[in-house]
Design an enzyme around this catalytic site. Structure first.
Site, mmCIF file in Angstrom:
data_model
loop_
_atom_site.group_PDB
_atom_site.id
_atom_site.type_symbol
_atom_site.label_atom_id
_atom_site.label_comp_id
_atom_site.label_asym_id
_atom_site.label_seq_id
_atom_site.Cartn_x
_atom_site.Cartn_y
_atom_site.Cartn_z
ATOM 1 N N ALA A 1 0.875 -1.169 0.000
ATOM 2 C CA ALA A 1 0.000 0.000 0.000
ATOM 3 C C ALA A 1 0.916 1.223 0.000
ATOM 4 O O ALA A 1 2.090 1.137 0.366
ATOM 5 C CB ALA A 1 -0.878 -0.030 1.235
ATOM 6 N N GLY B 1 0.762 -4.964 0.953
ATOM 7 C CA GLY B 1 -0.474 -5.042 0.165
ATOM 8 C C GLY B 1 -0.286 -5.747 -1.169
ATOM 9 O O GLY B 1 -1.246 -6.272 -1.735
ATOM 10 N N GLU C 1 -0.548 -9.333 -0.345
ATOM 11 C CA GLU C 1 -1.965 -9.567 -0.021
ATOM 12 C C GLU C 1 -2.827 -9.605 -1.285
ATOM 13 O O GLU C 1 -3.766 -10.395 -1.386
ATOM 14 C CB GLU C 1 -2.451 -8.477 0.941
ATOM 15 C CG GLU C 1 -1.801 -8.618 2.320
ATOM 16 C CD GLU C 1 -2.059 -7.415 3.225
ATOM 17 O OE1 GLU C 1 -1.716 -6.282 2.815
ATOM 18 O OE2 GLU C 1 -2.606 -7.609 4.320
ATOM 19 N N GLU D 1 4.952 -5.031 7.256
ATOM 20 C CA GLU D 1 4.184 -3.976 7.931
ATOM 21 C C GLU D 1 4.650 -3.662 9.344
ATOM 22 O O GLU D 1 4.659 -2.496 9.751
ATOM 23 C CB GLU D 1 2.686 -4.335 7.975
ATOM 24 C CG GLU D 1 1.974 -4.201 6.648
ATOM 25 C CD GLU D 1 1.993 -5.462 5.792
ATOM 26 O OE1 GLU D 1 2.820 -6.365 6.068
ATOM 27 O OE2 GLU D 1 1.191 -5.544 4.857
HETATM 28 N N1 CO8 Z 1 4.550 3.239 -0.914
HETATM 29 C C1 CO8 Z 1 4.916 4.425 -1.464
HETATM 30 N N2 CO8 Z 1 6.007 4.576 -2.221
HETATM 31 C C2 CO8 Z 1 6.773 3.479 -2.446
HETATM 32 C C3 CO8 Z 1 6.465 2.228 -1.910
HETATM 33 C C4 CO8 Z 1 5.279 2.112 -1.110
HETATM 34 N N3 CO8 Z 1 4.860 0.960 -0.590
HETATM 35 N N4 CO8 Z 1 7.407 1.347 -2.281
HETATM 36 C C5 CO8 Z 1 8.281 2.027 -3.041
HETATM 37 N N5 CO8 Z 1 7.918 3.312 -3.133
HETATM 38 C C6 CO8 Z 1 8.593 4.403 -3.860
HETATM 39 C C7 CO8 Z 1 9.829 4.849 -3.120
HETATM 40 O O1 CO8 Z 1 9.496 5.761 -2.087
HETATM 41 C C8 CO8 Z 1 10.610 5.494 -4.243
HETATM 42 O O2 CO8 Z 1 10.076 6.771 -4.494
HETATM 43 P P1 CO8 Z 1 11.071 8.064 -4.613
HETATM 44 O O3 CO8 Z 1 11.878 7.772 -5.844
HETATM 45 O O4 CO8 Z 1 10.118 9.189 -4.770
HETATM 46 O O5 CO8 Z 1 11.891 8.064 -3.378
HETATM 47 C C9 CO8 Z 1 10.277 4.610 -5.439
HETATM 48 O O6 CO8 Z 1 9.093 3.911 -5.085
HETATM 49 C C10 CO8 Z 1 11.353 3.588 -5.746
HETATM 50 O O7 CO8 Z 1 11.608 2.866 -4.562
HETATM 51 P P2 CO8 Z 1 13.077 2.675 -3.938
HETATM 52 O O8 CO8 Z 1 13.968 3.792 -4.329
HETATM 53 O O9 CO8 Z 1 12.931 2.383 -2.464
HETATM 54 O O10 CO8 Z 1 13.536 1.345 -4.727
HETATM 55 P P3 CO8 Z 1 14.553 0.247 -4.207
HETATM 56 O O11 CO8 Z 1 14.837 -0.642 -5.376
HETATM 57 O O12 CO8 Z 1 15.704 0.848 -3.511
HETATM 58 O O13 CO8 Z 1 13.724 -0.603 -3.126
HETATM 59 C C11 CO8 Z 1 11.789 -1.733 -2.232
HETATM 60 C C12 CO8 Z 1 12.589 -1.326 -3.489
HETATM 61 C C13 CO8 Z 1 12.603 -2.764 -1.431
HETATM 62 C C14 CO8 Z 1 10.498 -2.383 -2.707
HETATM 63 C C15 CO8 Z 1 11.524 -0.494 -1.362
HETATM 64 O O14 CO8 Z 1 10.961 0.517 -2.187
HETATM 65 C C16 CO8 Z 1 10.573 -0.740 -0.228
HETATM 66 O O15 CO8 Z 1 10.976 -1.295 0.783
HETATM 67 N N6 CO8 Z 1 9.310 -0.317 -0.388
HETATM 68 C C17 CO8 Z 1 8.317 -0.418 0.659
HETATM 69 C C18 CO8 Z 1 7.843 -1.840 0.800
HETATM 70 C C19 CO8 Z 1 6.853 -1.944 1.936
HETATM 71 O O16 CO8 Z 1 7.169 -1.737 3.086
HETATM 72 N N7 CO8 Z 1 5.618 -2.323 1.584
HETATM 73 C C20 CO8 Z 1 4.568 -2.498 2.555
HETATM 74 C C21 CO8 Z 1 3.816 -1.239 2.734
HETATM 75 S S1 CO8 Z 1 2.637 -1.349 4.036
HETATM 76 C C22 CO8 Z 1 1.350 -2.184 3.348
HETATM 77 O O17 CO8 Z 1 1.361 -2.580 2.229
HETATM 78 C C23 CO8 Z 1 0.191 -2.381 4.234
HETATM 79 C C24 CO8 Z 1 -1.013 -2.970 3.533
HETATM 80 C C25 CO8 Z 1 -2.216 -2.860 4.397
HETATM 81 C C26 CO8 Z 1 -2.630 -1.455 4.553
HETATM 82 C C27 CO8 Z 1 -3.670 -1.281 5.565
HETATM 83 C C28 CO8 Z 1 -3.969 0.191 5.737
HETATM 84 C C29 CO8 Z 1 -4.524 0.562 7.009
#
Ligand code: CO8
Length: 258
Positions: free
Chosen positions: A64, A109, A112, A132
């Protein structure tokens, strides 16, 4: 409706839904969830199988949208979680099979979403995880429900409490995905599987999906009775007549879904 974040392509009776928000690795924000819900509510009745994938070669869905979630209060968090859960439940209960073609990161997400699909296949660079708790939240799009059901409670607890990412070979070993392919082959393999499903009697496939989903929560005796009733229903369809006649005549049935 014109979608900003969804790309839809159709090949005969197989449709592919590609989630496309490349600047955030296809992370799901409210707009994407709304578009997905609209798409699912208005699915073309001619479509027999849906493939879900992510745009690009790096990410299926990286979760998400953390930037959108960062400022939510309790009520907004509950609403956002419920919205995702509702959309994913629509996928799970859609009247046709849904294949997740996981082409990279399937985190939070994203994992999921893949789990709400009926079948998961992935590319060798895919990464799965529920990170998460590292963000101070729990899986909120039904991950605590579906991960435990798919891979067992012990493995689900390990993955969710540690938040660790898992490579495709481990996802295969624990049964989270059915097959792993080289990235370049993934969509072709997804289409092959979808085409095979789409060639079968659509009502029979629908009833089979309904049975597997609904029987999960029933006691064995009730589940067996449920299946018997659904089995009976198949004999009220023209496709059952066509399928069995084709076998007897050594031909191939053209199913009409009626
Ligand atoms: N949300 C928003 N932006 C994201 C997300 C995300 N989940 N994942 C990546 N991005 C963005 C980064 O911020 C970045 O943007 P910017 O260039 O503006 O900084 C761009 O995508 C590229 O990402 P990275 O530079 O981080 O790329 P890397 O190759 O270095 O890393 C990863 C890739 C490992 C996937 C890394 O981006 C990461 O760890 N992302 C987050 C993963 C994560 O934690 N996902 C879980 C999120 S929580 C969730 O899904 C909960 C679901 C239930 C919700 C319930 C709500 C109440």
């Amino acid at each position: 409706m014109e979608y900003q974040f969804l790309k839809i392509t159709t090949h005969e009776t197989v449709q592919t839904l590609t989630i496309s928000a490349p600047q955030s690795l296809n992370a799901l924000n409210s707009k994407i969830l709304n578009e997905m819900e609209h798409f699912l509510d208005n699915l073309d009745p001619q479509v027999r199988v849906l493939i879900v994938t992510g745009d690009g070669e790096k990410s299926f869905v990286a979760g998400a949208d953390i930037k959108e979630m960062a400022e939510l209060n309790e009520e907004q968090g509950r609403e956002f979680g419920a919205r995702g859960a509702r959309v994913f439940r629509k996928i799970e209960t859609l009247s046709i099979p849904v294949i997740a073609a996981v082409n990279g990161f399937a985190l939070g997400g994203g994992c999921e979403l893949a789990m709400a699909c009926d079948v998961r296949i992935c590319s060798d660079n895919a990464r799965f995880g529920q990170p998460e708790v590292g963000l101070g939240i729990i899986p909120g799009f039904s991950g605590t429900v579906r991960l435990a059901r798919l891979v067992g409670m012990g493995m689900a607890k390990e993955l969710i409490f540690s938040g660790r990412n898992m490579k495709s070979d481990e996802a295969l070993r624990i049964g989270l995905v059915n097959a792993v392919y080289p990235q370049s082959e993934l969509m072709e393999r997804a289409m092959e599987l979808a085409t095979r499903m789409a060639a079968n009697a659509p009502l029979a496939v629908r009833y089979a999906k309904q049975c597997i989903n609904d029987e999960y929560d029933l006691a064995a005796a009730e589940a067996i009775d449920y299946e018997s009733r659904m089995f009976g229903r198949c004999f009220a369809t023209n496709d059952q007549k066509a399928g069995m006649q084709a076998f007897i005549n050594k031909g191939k049935a053209q199913f009409k879904g009626e």
